[in-house]
Motif scaffolding. Structure first.
Motif, PDB file in Angstrom:
ATOM      1  N   LEU A  53       0.826  -1.203   0.000  1.00 44.06           N
ATOM      2  CA  LEU A  53       0.000   0.000   0.000  1.00 44.06           C
ATOM      3  C   LEU A  53       0.856   1.247   0.000  1.00 44.06           C
ATOM      4  CD1 LEU A  53      -3.005  -0.802   2.317  1.00 44.06           C
ATOM      5  CD2 LEU A  53      -2.916  -0.618  -0.164  1.00 44.06           C
ATOM      6  N   PRO A 118      -0.726  -4.486  19.245  1.00 47.16           N
ATOM      7  CA  PRO A 118      -1.141  -4.937  17.922  1.00 47.16           C
ATOM      8  C   PRO A 118      -0.646  -6.346  17.640  1.00 47.16           C
ATOM      9  CG  PRO A 118       0.598  -3.291  17.790  1.00 47.16           C
ATOM     10  CD  PRO A 118       0.148  -3.306  19.203  1.00 47.16           C
ATOM     11  N   ALA A 119      -1.482  -7.110  16.951  1.00 50.56           N
ATOM     12  CA  ALA A 119      -1.135  -8.489  16.665  1.00 50.56           C
ATOM     13  C   ALA A 119      -0.014  -8.568  15.643  1.00 50.56           C
ATOM     14  CB  ALA A 119      -2.378  -9.225  16.143  1.00 50.56           C
ATOM     15  N   GLY A 120       0.095  -7.570  14.743  1.00 54.16           N
ATOM     16  CA  GLY A 120       1.108  -7.624  13.713  1.00 54.16           C
ATOM     17  C   GLY A 120       0.680  -8.561  12.610  1.00 54.16           C
ATOM     18  N   LEU A 121       1.254  -8.323  11.430  1.00 58.16           N
ATOM     19  CA  LEU A 121       0.819  -9.082  10.270  1.00 58.16           C
ATOM     20  C   LEU A 121       1.784 -10.213   9.907  1.00 58.16           C
ATOM     21  CD1 LEU A 121      -0.520  -6.156   8.153  1.00 58.16           C
ATOM     22  CD2 LEU A 121      -1.829  -8.121   8.944  1.00 58.16           C
ATOM     23  N   ALA A 124       0.050 -13.440   9.511  1.00 61.05           N
ATOM     24  CA  ALA A 124      -0.903 -13.536   8.417  1.00 61.05           C
ATOM     25  C   ALA A 124      -0.208 -13.738   7.077  1.00 61.05           C
ATOM     26  CB  ALA A 124      -1.773 -12.274   8.365  1.00 61.05           C
ATOM     27  N   LEU A 135      -1.562 -10.360  -0.113  1.00 58.99           N
ATOM     28  CA  LEU A 135      -2.615  -9.491  -0.639  1.00 58.99           C
ATOM     29  C   LEU A 135      -3.137 -10.042  -1.952  1.00 58.99           C
ATOM     30  CD1 LEU A 135      -1.454  -5.818  -0.035  1.00 58.99           C
ATOM     31  CD2 LEU A 135      -3.455  -6.965   0.887  1.00 58.99           C
ATOM     32  N   LEU A 138      -5.523 -12.839  -1.545  1.00 60.42           N
ATOM     33  CA  LEU A 138      -6.859 -12.401  -1.127  1.00 60.42           C
ATOM     34  C   LEU A 138      -7.606 -11.745  -2.288  1.00 60.42           C
ATOM     35  CD1 LEU A 138      -6.630 -10.924   2.457  1.00 60.42           C
ATOM     36  CD2 LEU A 138      -8.114 -12.731   1.630  1.00 60.42           C
TER      37      LEU A 138
ATOM     38  N   VAL B  45      -5.461   0.584   7.583  1.00 60.77           N
ATOM     39  CA  VAL B  45      -4.158  -0.081   7.682  1.00 60.77           C
ATOM     40  C   VAL B  45      -3.820  -0.353   9.136  1.00 60.77           C
ATOM     41  CG1 VAL B  45      -1.702   0.228   7.291  1.00 60.77           C
ATOM     42  CG2 VAL B  45      -3.327   0.801   5.492  1.00 60.77           C
ATOM     43  N   PHE B  47      -5.893  -0.760  11.624  1.00 63.45           N
ATOM     44  CA  PHE B  47      -6.720  -1.850  12.147  1.00 63.45           C
ATOM     45  C   PHE B  47      -6.208  -3.200  11.652  1.00 63.45           C
ATOM     46  CE2 PHE B  47     -10.204   1.286  12.987  1.00 63.45           C
ATOM     47  CZ  PHE B  47     -10.238   1.042  14.339  1.00 63.45           C
ATOM     48  N   ALA B  48      -5.753  -3.226  10.391  1.00 67.90           N
ATOM     49  CA  ALA B  48      -5.223  -4.476   9.869  1.00 67.90           C
ATOM     50  C   ALA B  48      -4.047  -4.946  10.714  1.00 67.90           C
ATOM     51  CB  ALA B  48      -4.796  -4.281   8.411  1.00 67.90           C
ATOM     52  N   ARG B  49      -3.244  -3.997  11.045  1.00 70.28           N
ATOM     53  CA  ARG B  49      -2.072  -4.354  11.859  1.00 70.28           C
ATOM     54  C   ARG B  49      -2.493  -4.782  13.245  1.00 70.28           C
ATOM     55  NH1 ARG B  49       1.953   0.043  14.274  1.00 70.28           N
ATOM     56  NH2 ARG B  49       3.595  -1.293  15.121  1.00 70.28           N
ATOM     57  N   GLN B  50      -3.453  -4.054  13.806  1.00 69.15           N
ATOM     58  CA  GLN B  50      -3.887  -4.334  15.162  1.00 69.15           C
ATOM     59  C   GLN B  50      -4.444  -5.758  15.257  1.00 69.15           C
ATOM     60  OE1 GLN B  50      -3.724  -2.490  17.941  1.00 69.15           O
ATOM     61  NE2 GLN B  50      -4.818  -4.036  19.165  1.00 69.15           N
ATOM     62  N   HIS B  51      -5.239  -6.123  14.240  1.00 65.22           N
ATOM     63  CA  HIS B  51      -5.891  -7.429  14.327  1.00 65.22           C
ATOM     64  C   HIS B  51      -5.130  -8.528  13.630  1.00 65.22           C
ATOM     65  CE1 HIS B  51      -9.347  -5.650  16.193  1.00 65.22           C
ATOM     66  NE2 HIS B  51      -9.430  -4.745  15.232  1.00 65.22           N
ATOM     67  N   GLY B  52      -3.989  -8.203  13.034  1.00 64.13           N
ATOM     68  CA  GLY B  52      -3.222  -9.226  12.343  1.00 64.13           C
ATOM     69  C   GLY B  52      -3.985  -9.844  11.198  1.00 64.13           C
ATOM     70  N   ASN B  53      -4.658  -8.991  10.464  1.00 66.54           N
ATOM     71  CA  ASN B  53      -5.579  -9.477   9.429  1.00 66.54           C
ATOM     72  C   ASN B  53      -5.411  -8.598   8.208  1.00 66.54           C
ATOM     73  OD1 ASN B  53      -7.760 -10.171   7.884  1.00 66.54           O
ATOM     74  ND2 ASN B  53      -9.070 -10.549   9.678  1.00 66.54           N
ATOM     75  N   LEU B  54      -5.317  -9.194   7.041  1.00 68.24           N
ATOM     76  CA  LEU B  54      -5.032  -8.403   5.849  1.00 68.24           C
ATOM     77  C   LEU B  54      -6.263  -7.715   5.259  1.00 68.24           C
ATOM     78  CD1 LEU B  54      -2.408 -10.426   3.829  1.00 68.24           C
ATOM     79  CD2 LEU B  54      -2.174  -8.118   4.724  1.00 68.24           C
ATOM     80  N   GLN B  55      -7.421  -8.036   5.749  1.00 69.94           N
ATOM     81  CA  GLN B  55      -8.644  -7.485   5.164  1.00 69.94           C
ATOM     82  C   GLN B  55      -8.613  -5.957   5.113  1.00 69.94           C
ATOM     83  OE1 GLN B  55     -10.860  -9.698   4.239  1.00 69.94           O
ATOM     84  NE2 GLN B  55     -10.411 -11.519   5.460  1.00 69.94           N
ATOM     85  N   GLN B  57      -6.110  -3.972   4.814  1.00 68.77           N
ATOM     86  CA  GLN B  57      -5.281  -3.491   3.699  1.00 68.77           C
ATOM     87  C   GLN B  57      -6.009  -3.655   2.370  1.00 68.77           C
ATOM     88  OE1 GLN B  57      -1.276  -4.777   3.674  1.00 68.77           O
ATOM     89  NE2 GLN B  57      -0.945  -4.280   5.837  1.00 68.77           N
TER      90      GLN B  57
END
Lengths: 299, 98, 636
Positions: A53, A118-121, A124, A135, A138, B45, B47-55, B57
């Motif tokens: 992004l 934060p969980a971090g990516l 994922a 990405l 998805l 972005v 929130f994506a990081r916070q939840h560890g979820n790519l949705q 983004q």
């Protein structure tokens, strides 16, 4: 620690730039400020595990969209600086009240929306081996329909822009015959004098003289004249200086009436012995000769 | 830490909203709208990081696409209006009133 | 008492064809009205022929009826089912009995004579065909009125004659006065017709039927209150049609119509319909003494009022109209006196039909000769110029004042004697009325035919053509002998008895009773006074101002003024009030509502500034409020 520093620096920069965007008088500055905000956000994206992004932000937004903005800005005219005087009563006051209230509410609400670290990516994206492949997986699996629909949206937008910007011809295109007839029916059968035909200088900020000796205000670009006036670089000849001032001030109406200016100011004429009598060029230049885009001052 | 990002996003959004309300140059107004969209993207972005979820983004990505389309059409409209009214001020296009 | 069995169902024979009496004039009217101008040339002849044919049928029916025994003389001819509507089941039929056949003969006989007379009288009128069409229509409607065997049929005829009367009064509709008079007659009659309609409604709710042969035998079975109500309602109808107080005001104005109309409709036949109604409904009135008393009071009041009005009018037709009112008052009085009175009422009605028609036609003859002049002060001395008219008119005049042995003597004296026996006050008032009659009729007669000639310069009086004089002669014969023929030996009373009931005691006639002598004396005084005032001495060309009483009589006893004050003005005020209410109240409400909405909209639309930024601000505020609300709700 590094992220904290980055954040605080970029946060301050982006908020300041946002304020600059809102409060700068000139639209070009606003655009540049917006570019600053976008670049800052791109960095913030990168910091927050979103490298794809971040790159898209820079390429699409800062690169393409901002260029489009600037292009239109130039097309519409950059010379006017917006007047910041509010014309709608109470608009600014209530806008600021609402903005403050909204910011407080939103910050309170959204700021309390997350708790904990934060969980971090990393987790994922691990399966796909990186942010971009994750990405892509998805987008091309789960969101493939939405993705296809956006392609339709983009094509529609392109078509829409073309339709909107297209100018329909309302009269048949004039042929050479038509143009010749119009010229001979008009009051100026001969070609108009080129720039500088009767000029005594080769500088573009020096107004030309008309065959009858009067000064042609149409022969100088308005922006150049303004530049001269603002910097005090006026010619010594008072008539020429006055003409430049008139040009810089802009036309009182949309169509400058040179005929009237000449007729009403006989003293503006130069003595006839100064220049050769040019009887065949007694006509006056048509309007719109050197005008740039006609620009209305923002109110 | 993510809270800071969210607050920043809210601030930028509010600033953009105020800009929409106080500026009259249609292009600047449009820029303010872009600012608001970007603020939203930042929130996504984050929130994506916070939840560890790519949705999040993914959504930010789609917002960018839609914003690009919107910019194209919006600017075309501005150009058209400017061509007919010789003005880029949103206050001048006020015929739709009492 | 009579029973339903007294009514004999009948079909076949001439009686079975009695519907022709109605159908023929109706056909004539239809042909004349629908045929348009192409019937102009022979239209009047067709009208006369239809009327005469009707008369012939009536005479044949009469003789066939005489052929039956007295008890068998009530014949019901059923025609068809008229209204098979739930509990209201009306079978249209004709009732042939001595009462109705008397009327039929009078209507068709006098009617035919007047038709013939009209040929001459209307000879130069461009609308003669239309006139005869209306006359035929009238005859048909009047015959339906008297022949119908139920109240509904009677009502249809009643309205039919009202229509014909309206059309004929307003025959010269180019004259505003005639148009106004026609409307006045129609509207005043509406009041009476409403009474009649209400009466019929009550009859139906009380007896469940409106056929005469079921209602009348059952009349004494109903409560007296109901019968009084019916009687008074019917009386109101009778007052309207017969120009009795208080609905008398239209008759004098009705003289705007052509004179034959005045003679036929407003003297001989239609105005007597009220008397017919009261007599026909006799059993109802006999069972309701209060209603009967009101009938007699109305009769006496009208006979005096009509007589007083007659004394003051200079217009010959209006004087005769006053006289008509007065004579119908006598009939009403008699009709309120029960079976004895019925016979006298109908006898007087028939006699009056003859002599009043004779006099009206005579007046028409005079007007015909005097360029349609009606002011008696411009007549005088016509006796020598118009011999036949003078004689026939004179015979009618003598008959009406009750000259011994002429028609009016027998019938009117009978009424007065009967009233005297019944109620002395009514009797003496009737005697006074007779005296006044003597005066005003003499005044009319002397002013017209005797004294100095006061003609206009361009008047060249001449005798009328034979087509006009022969009806006069025939009518005057009737007015001389009719009354005596009917009354002497109680012939008419015996004849009518099957229809109206037999009085307990047949009146015996005393030629020189005290009442009769007093009446004669009063009449003589009236005639003598009239001779002094109008025969011997000079009649001023312009009416003298006169005393208060004269003005009172000239203004129709202030009847019109009363109507205007009581009904017209309040009606107008009510109308204005309603208009005001409509304009200010109803319209005001609607307009106010519209103005309110409009005004509010006008202010609210200012919100629509057209500035997109204002709209954006309100959207932004809304969003902020939503977020705030979300917090509040979320934290609750």
């Amino acid at each position: 620690m590094g992220e904290t520093i980055t954040f605080w620096v970029l946060a301050v920069v982006s908020v300041a730039a946002a304020f600059g965007l809102v409060f700068s008088r000139k639209a070009v500055y606003s655009a540049l400020m917006l570019g600053v905000v976008m670049l800052s956000l791109a960095v913030l994206y990168a910091v927050q595990d979103a490298p794809f992004l971040a790159v898209v932000q820079i390429i699409v937004y800062t690169g393409a969209v901002m260029m489009l903005f600037l292009f239109v800005l130039m097309l519409v005219g950059v010379d006017s600086s917006d007047s910041l005087v509010e014309t709608i009563k109470g608009q600014r006051f209530w806008a600021i009240i609402a903005g403050l209230g909204f910011a407080v509410l939103l910050a309170a609400g959204i700021g309390n929306a997350v708790v904990g670290e934060p969980a971090g990516l990393a987790e994922a994206v691990k399966a796909d081996g990186g942010n971009v492949p994750a990405l892509a997986r998805l987008i091309f699996t789960r969101y493939v329909f939405a993705f296809e629909v956006t392609s339709a949206l983009l094509i529609t937008a392109a078509l829409g822009a073309m339709v909107l910007a297209h100018r329909e011809r309302t009269a048949p295109k004039p042929t050479q015959k038509d143009l010749a007839r119009a010229r001979f029916l008009g009051d100026h059968p001969t070609p108009l004098p080129g720039p500088g035909t009767y000029a005594r200088h080769n500088a573009i900020d020096m107004p030309a003289l008309l065959p009858d000796g009067s000064v042609s205000e149409l022969s100088v670009n308005r922006y150049i004249a303004r530049y001269d006036v603002e910097r005090g670089r006026l010619p010594e000849n008072p008539r020429l200086a006055q003409a430049l001032r008139n040009v810089a001030k802009g036309p009182a109406t949309e169509q400058p009436k040179v005929v009237r200016a000449v007729a009403e100011e006989p003293e503006a004429r130069v003595p006839a012995d100064d220049r050769p009598p040019v009887s065949q060029a007694a006509g006056l230049p048509a309007e719109g000769r050197t005008e740039g885009p006609v620009e209305e001052e923002g109110k | 830490m993510t809270t800071h990002y969210l607050v920043l996003s809210a601030l930028l959004f509010a600033i953009g909203a105020v800009g929409v309300l106080v500026r009259r140059n249609a292009i600047v107004v449009f820029m303010c709208v872009e600012l608001m969209l970007n603020a939203c993207n930042l929130a996504f972005v984050t929130f994506a990081r916070q939840h560890g979820n790519l949705q999040g983004q993914i959504i930010a990505f789609f917002v960018m696409i839609v914003a690009a389309a919107e910019v194209v059409v919006g600017l075309a409209i501005i150009v058209t209006i400017f061509r007919t009214r010789r003005s880029a001020s949103v206050d001048d296009a006020n015929l739709l009133k009492y | 008492m009579e029973t339903a069995a007294d009514f004999v169902q009948h079909s076949g024979g001439v009686i079975g064809a009695s519907w022709l009496t109605i159908a023929l004039p109706l056909l004539g009217a239809a042909i004349l009205l629908l045929g348009g101008r192409r019937t102009d040339r022979w239209g009047h002849l067709l009208g006369v022929a239809m009327s005469l044919a009707s008369f012939v049928v009536a005479v044949l029916v009469f003789f066939e009826l005489l052929g039956f025994g007295a008890d068998q003389r009530r014949r019901v001819v059923e025609l068809y089912d008229f209204l098979p509507s739930g509990s209201l089941h009306v079978e249209m039929g004709l009732l042939l009995d001595p009462l109705s056949i008397s009327f039929v003969l009078l209507i068709t006989g006098v009617g035919s004579l007047i038709h013939i007379y009209s040929i001459g009288y209307m000879a130069h009128d461009p609308g003669r065909r239309r006139f005869f069409a209306y006359l035929n229509l009238f005859v048909a409607a009047m015959l339906l009125l008297v022949l119908a065997d139920n109240y509904l049929g009677l009502y249809i005829g009643w309205e039919g004659v009202g229509l014909a009367s309206y059309l004929l009064i307003g025959f010269w509709q180019h004259k505003p006065s005639a148009a106004a008079a026609a409307k006045k007659a129609f509207i005043v009659n509406r009041v009476g017709d409403m009474g009649l309609a209400l009466g019929i409604f009550v009859v139906f709710t009380t007896f469940g039927t409106i056929a005469f042969n079921q209602v009348l035998p059952a009349a004494h079975g109903a409560s007296e209150g109901t019968l009084t109500l019916i009687g008074l309602a019917l009386l109101l109808g009778a007052c309207g049609k017969s120009a009795q107080l208080p609905l008398q005001s239209w008759l004098l104005d009705a003289m705007e119509g052509p004179t034959p109309v005045s003679a036929l409709i407003h003297a001989a036949t239609m105005v007597t319909a009220g008397v017919y109604l009261v007599v026909r409904s006799g059993p109802i009135f006999e069972a309701a003494p209060t209603a009967q008393l009101v009938v007699t009071i109305v009769g006496v009041a009208t006979l005096l009022a009509g007589a007083i009005i007659g004394t003051a009018k200079d217009d010959i037709k209006k004087a005769l109209a006053g006289s008509t009112m007065s004579q119908i008052g006598y009939m009403m009085l008699a009709a309120g006196l029960g079976p004895v009175g019925y016979a006298f009422a109908i006898a007087h009605l028939i006699a009056h039909g003859f002599f009043k028609a004779s006099m009206f036609l005579g007046a028409g003859s005079v007007m015909h000769a005097m360029n349609d002049e009606v002011d008696m002060r411009k007549f005088g001395g016509l006796a020598s110029v118009m011999k036949i008219t003078w004689i026939t008119f004179g015979l009618g005049y003598l008959a009406i004042i009750g000259f011994p042995l002429l028609s009016g003597y027998w019938t009117k004296d009978g009424i007065i004697e009967t009233a005297m026996e019944h109620n002395p006050i009514l009797g003496w008032l009737a005697v006074i009325g007779a005296g006044i009659t003597g005066f005003y009729m003499s005044r009319l007669f002397f002013m017209t035919f005797h004294g100095r000639r006061r003609w206009d310069a361009d008047a060249h009086p001449h005798e009328s053509p034979a087509v006009m004089t022969w009806p006069l002669i025939i009518l005057s014969i009737g007015s001389v002998f009719g009354g005596g023929f009917l009354i002497v030996g109680n012939r008419f009373m015996e004849f009518l008895a099957p229809a109206v009931g037999r009085p307990e005691e047949m009146p015996s006639f005393h030629p020189f009773s005290l009442t009769g002598l007093v009446t004669l004396a009063l009449v003589a005084v009236g005639v003598a006074y009239a001779w002094m005032r109008y025969g011997r001495s000079e009649v001023p060309a312009v009416a003298p101002r006169g005393s208060f009483l004269t003005t009172f009589a000239r203004r129709d006893l202030y009847g019109d003024a009363l109507n205007e004050a009581l009904f017209m003005r309040p009606g107008q005020w009510l109308t204005r009030l309603a208009v005001f209410f409509d304009n200010r109240g109803v319209d005001g409400l609607v307009n106010g509502l519209a103005a309110l909405v409009g005004g509010t909209s006008g202010r609210l639309r200012r919100i629509q500034t057209g500035y997109v930024r204002s709209y954006a601000l309100s959207i932004f505020f809304g969003a902020a409020l939503l977020v705030g609300a979300w917090f509040v709700v979320g934290n609750l």
